[in-house]
Write an enzyme that holds these catalytic residues in place. Structure first.
Site, PDB file in Angstrom:
ATOM      1  N   GLU A 198      13.003 -76.795 -48.220  1.00 46.90           N
ATOM      2  CA  GLU A 198      13.473 -78.142 -48.570  1.00 46.90           C
ATOM      3  C   GLU A 198      13.205 -79.034 -47.379  1.00 46.90           C
ATOM      4  OE1 GLU A 198      17.614 -80.459 -48.712  1.00 46.90           O
ATOM      5  OE2 GLU A 198      17.603 -78.650 -49.962  1.00 46.90           O
ATOM      6  N   CYS A 227      18.574 -85.831 -45.442  1.00 44.34           N
ATOM      7  CA  CYS A 227      17.237 -85.809 -46.027  1.00 44.34           C
ATOM      8  C   CYS A 227      17.179 -86.658 -47.287  1.00 44.34           C
ATOM      9  CB  CYS A 227      16.802 -84.373 -46.316  1.00 44.34           C
ATOM     10  SG  CYS A 227      17.963 -83.428 -47.308  1.00 44.34           S
TER      11      CYS A 227
END
Length: 664
Positions: free
Chosen positions: A421, A455
Site C-alpha cells: 500500500e 497516505c
C-alpha cells in the site's frame, strides 16, 4: 440527533430554560409551536428581557394576539441572498414544515384533536423508551463483533480525566523521550531509538542486525508449523484477547502515539480503535474463511478445498500509523497461521514494541512473532532472505518498487506475494451544487488533520470555476483559525511533522514555488519548538501540474470548468496514482459519472477522505498506489494464504459407501 419529535421538543425546552436562568443574556426563541410559546411565557413570569422570532409568512395569527395581550417582542425574519443560498434554505424549510410529526403540519390536520396536539412532550417521553430500536448502540454497530470503544470529547469532565491519565502514563515513560523546556518535541526519534532508553520502556529491544534477522527466521521456521496446527479458532482467540489488552492499555498507547509520532489526542484515540478493530475483524474473517469447502464431482469422488498458511511474512510498516497499520499487518499474518517478523519505521519503535509485548501477553508464541527495529538495512535483510514466504508493506512507491525488484532478483527462490500500500495524489472535486460550508469542513480535515501525514490525505482540491472564489475565501478563513502546537493539548488542530528530514523536504518544496503560487500560509506560533510546518495553500494552473506526493500540511488547488467533470477525472487518472478521491456534489448524476470513471481504490462522496473504518470502508489503492487487496476488507486475508485441494476416489476402498448407505 434525536429520532423522536418529543425528544427534540424536550431538548429545546431544556436549553430555553437554561437561557432564561442565565445572567446577562438576552435570549431569542424561534418557534411556531403554541405549546412551546405558552411554556416559555409561563416560565418567564412576566419578564420582558427576551424575544420570540417567527418566519415571514408563518405564525402571524399566534403572535399578533400575544404581542397585543402579553406585550412580548416578536421579530419577523426572512432569508436574504442569492439563488445559491436561497434554494437549499427553502428545501430545508419545506422538509421541516411538511414533517408529519411537526406542530405546523398537525395543526392543519383535521384528524388531530387539540388534546393530542398539546400533549406534554415530557410526559410523552416518560412513557417511551429513550433508546430507539432503529438505531444500534455504538458498541453493537457491527452485528458479529464488538465495536472498539471511543471517547466522548464533548464531555469536558471526560476530556480532563483522560488528559490526567495520559500525563500519568507518559510520566511513567518520560525517560524514553526527549524533552526541551519541559515540552515534548515530537519527531526527535533518533534519541528515542537509544537502546538503553528503549529497554527501560518496553523490555529488551535492540537495534537489529543481519544476524538477528537470520535468527528470527530460524525461530519462525520452528514455531510456525506448531502455530498453524493450533487451528484457526485458537489463533482467532489470541487476536480477540489482544484487542481487549489494547483497550486495557489505551492510555499508554495513546501517550506513546502523541509523544513519539506527534499525533494529536483525537488521532491517538482513532489509532488505538483501528488497531482493536483490525484484531476483532480479522479474527472473525479467519474463522469464516478458513473452513474446508466441499466441491461438486461425480458420485464416488470426494473433492475438498482448504486454505493453508504460506510460512513467514515480513511486516514492514510506516511511522504515520505506528500502531494500527503495524498491528494490522501482523494480525492478518498471525491469524492465518503464518509467522510474522515485524519491522516498524525507525521513527516509531516505542509504540511498536509495546504492541508486540501485548501480543505476547495475549498468547502469541515468542517464535511466531519477532520484533526487529532498525533502519532500511533491516528491511533489506528481511526481503533478501530465501526463507521469506511473503511481504506486507505500507510506505512509499519507491520503496515498494525496491522490494519488488529484490524479491525477483534471485531466480532460484520461489515467487512470493507482495502486498503493498503506497501513497497517492489524492484529489477532491467540488462542483457548484455543493454545500460549501460542509465541503470546506471536509477539505480541512482531509488536508490538515494529522498534519497531512496520511497516505489518504487530500493533496489536490479541484474547484468548479463558478464557486472557486467563494470557496477559497471560506477555506482561507478556516485555515486562519487552525491551532498549531503541542499535540498533547486537546485544542491542537495541527501538530509537528515526523522529523527534521520531513520538515526540511517540505520547506524545500515550498521554497521552490513562485511566491504568486502561495495563496495562504498559516502563521506558526512564536517560540514554538519542534518540527512544525505551517499549513499552506498552493495554487496550480492545472491538475497535471501536481507530479509528486507532498506528504505534509500542503494543499494544492486548481479549477475546472462546468460541463468538464469527466475530463477533470481523466486528468486525475492520468497521474497513475489511484488511492483516494473525494467528490462534493448534490447531483446524483455527478456521483455516478465519477464512480464509473475514477480509477481509485476509495471514493468518498460528501464526506472527509480520511479515517476509513475497518469492515465498513476497506482501504487500499490501485495503479501506483498499491497492489491490493484492501486492508480491513473481506478479501485481505486470502493473500496471506495458499489454496490446497484434495480429491479422493472413495470407491477405491471397495465400493461407494454413500450409495450403499442411501440404499439401506
Amino acid at each position: 440527533v434525536y429520532t423522536r419529535k418529543s425528544a427534540t421538543d424536550v431538548s429545546y425546552l431544556a436549553c430555553a430554560r437554561r437561557l432564561l436562568e442565565a445572567k446577562g443574556l438576552f435570549p431569542a426563541f424561534a418557534t411556531h409551536n403554541a405549546l412551546t410559546v405558552a411554556t416559555l411565557l409561563h416560565w418567564s413570569a412576566g419578564r420582558n428581557d427576551f424575544e420570540f422570532q417567527r418566519l415571514h409568512g408563518m405564525g402571524a395569527g399566534l403572535y399578533e394576539r400575544l404581542i397585543g395581550e402579553a406585550r412580548i417582542r416578536c421579530r419577523v425574519y426572512a432569508p436574504v441572498g442569492g439563488y445559491a443560498e436561497l434554494l437549499p434554505y427553502l428545501v430545508r424549510r419545506i422538509l421541516e414544515n411538511s414533517a408529519n410529526a411537526g406542530f405546523v403540519y398537525q395543526l392543519g390536520s383535521p384528524g388531530i384533536s387539540d388534546e393530542r396536539l398539546l400533549l406534554d412532550p415530557v410526559k410523552q417521553l416518560q412513557h417511551t423508551a429513550l433508546a430507539n430500536e432503529a438505531i444500534v448502540a455504538p458498541q453493537h454497530l457491527f452485528p458479529d463483533r464488538a465495536n472498539s470503544a471511543g471517547i466522548d470529547f464533548s464531555d469536558a469532565s471526560n476530556t480532563q480525566t483522560l488528559l490526567g491519565r495520559l500525563r500519568q502514563a507518559w510520566s511513567e515513560q518520560r525517560h524514553a523521550a526527549p524533552l526541551l523546556d519541559g515540552r515534548p518535541v515530537a519527531g526527535h526519534a533518533t534519541a528515542m531509538r537509544d537502546p538503553s532508553n528503549l529497554e527501560r520502556v518496553v523490555g529488551t529491544v535492540i537495534h537489529a542486525d543481519a544476524a538477528q534477522v537470520s535468527q528470527a527466521f530460524e525461530l519462525a521456521h520452528t514455531a510456525q508449523p506448531l502455530w498453524e496446527a493450533l487451528g484457526v479458532d485458537a489463533r482467532a482467540q489470541c487476536l480477540v484477547r489482544l484487542a481487549d489488552l489494547l483497550e486495557r492499555e489505551r492510555d499508554l498507547l495513546m501517550a506513546l502515539a502523541v509523544r513519539e509520532a506527534g499525533k494529536n489526542i483525537a488521532d491517538a484515540v482513532a489509532e488505538v480503535r483501528e488497531a482493536v478493530d483490525f484484531c476483532r475483524y480479522y479474527a472473525l474473517q479467519a474463522r469464516q474463511l478458513m473452513q474446508p469447502v466441499s466441491l461438486p464431482g461425480p458420485t464416488g469422488e470426494l473433492n475438498e478445498l482448504r486454505w493453508a498458511a504460506r510460512g513467514t511474512f515480513a511486516c514492514i510498516s510506516p511511522w504515520n500509523f505506528p500502531l494500527s497499520i503495524f498491528l494490522g499487518q501482523i494480525a492478518a499474518a498471525l491469524v492465518t497461521g503464518n509467522a510474522a517478523i515485524a519491522k516498524p519505521a525507525p521513527q516509531t519503535p516505542l509504540i511498536a514494541a509495546a504492541t508486540v509485548r501485548l501480543a505476547l501477553e495475549a498468547g502469541v508464541p515468542a517464535g511466531v512473532v519477532a520484533f526487529l527495529p532498525g533502519e532500511d538495512s533491516v528491511g533489506a535483510a528481511l526481503v533478501g532472505d530465501r526463507r521469506l514466504a511473503g511481504v506486507v508493506f505500507t510506505g512509499s512507491n519507491a520503496t515498494a518498487r525496491q522490494i519488488a525488484r529484490a524479491l525477483l532478483a534471485d531466480e532460484t527462490r520461489p515467487i512470493v506475494p507482495l502486498i503493498a500500500e503506497t501513497g497517492g495524489l489524492n484529489a477532491m472535486l467540488v462542483d457548484s451544487t455543493a454545500l460549501l460550508e460542509r465541503a470546506i469542513g471536509d477539505v480541512m480535515s482531509s488536508a490538515f488533520q494529522s498534519a497531512g501525514q496520511r497516505c489518504s490525505a487530500l493533496r489536490l482540491l479541484c474547484l468548479q470555476e463558478d464557486i472557486a472564489e467563494q470557496a477559497l475565501r471560506m477555506l482561507i478563513g478556516a485555515m486562519e483559525r487552525l491551532r498549531i502546537g503541542d499535540p498533547a493539548e486537546p485544542d491542537t488542530d495541527v501538530g509537528p511533522v515526523i522529523d527534521a528530514n520531513a520538515q526540511r523536504g517540505l520547506e524545500d518544496y515550498l521554497g521552490s514555488l513562485a511566491p504568486s503560487q502561495v495563496l495562504y500560509r498559516c502563521a506558526l506560533p512564536t517560540h514554538i519548538r519542534g518540527h512544525f510546518v505551517a499549513p499552506t495553500l498552493v495554487r496550480l494552473p492545472q491538475i497535471a501540474d501536481l507530479r509528486q506526493e507532498v506528504f505534509g500540511p500542503v494543499l494544492h488547488v486548481t479549477t475546472w470548468r462546468a460541463g468538464e467533470l469527466e475530463q477533470a477525472v481523466d486528468h486525475i487518472n492520468a497521474s497513475g496514482y489511484g488511492l483516494t478521491m473525494g467528490l462534493q456534489t448534490r447531483l446524483t448524476q455527478h456521483v455516478e459519472q465519477v464512480r464509473q470513471r475514477a480509477r481509485v481504490g476509495n471514493l468518498y462522496v460528501n464526506r472527509s477522505m480520511i479515517g476509513a473504518v475497518v469492515g465498513s470502508q476497506p482501504f487500499g489503492g490501485e495503479g501506483l498506489s498499491g497492489t491490493g487487496p484492501k486492508a480491513g476488507g473481506p478479501h485481505y486475508l486470502m493473500r496471506f494464504l495458499t489454496e490446497r485441494s484434495l480429491s479422493i476416489d472413495t470407491t477405491a476402498a471397495g465400493g461407494n459407501v454413500q450409495l450403499m448407505r442411501e440404499a439401506l
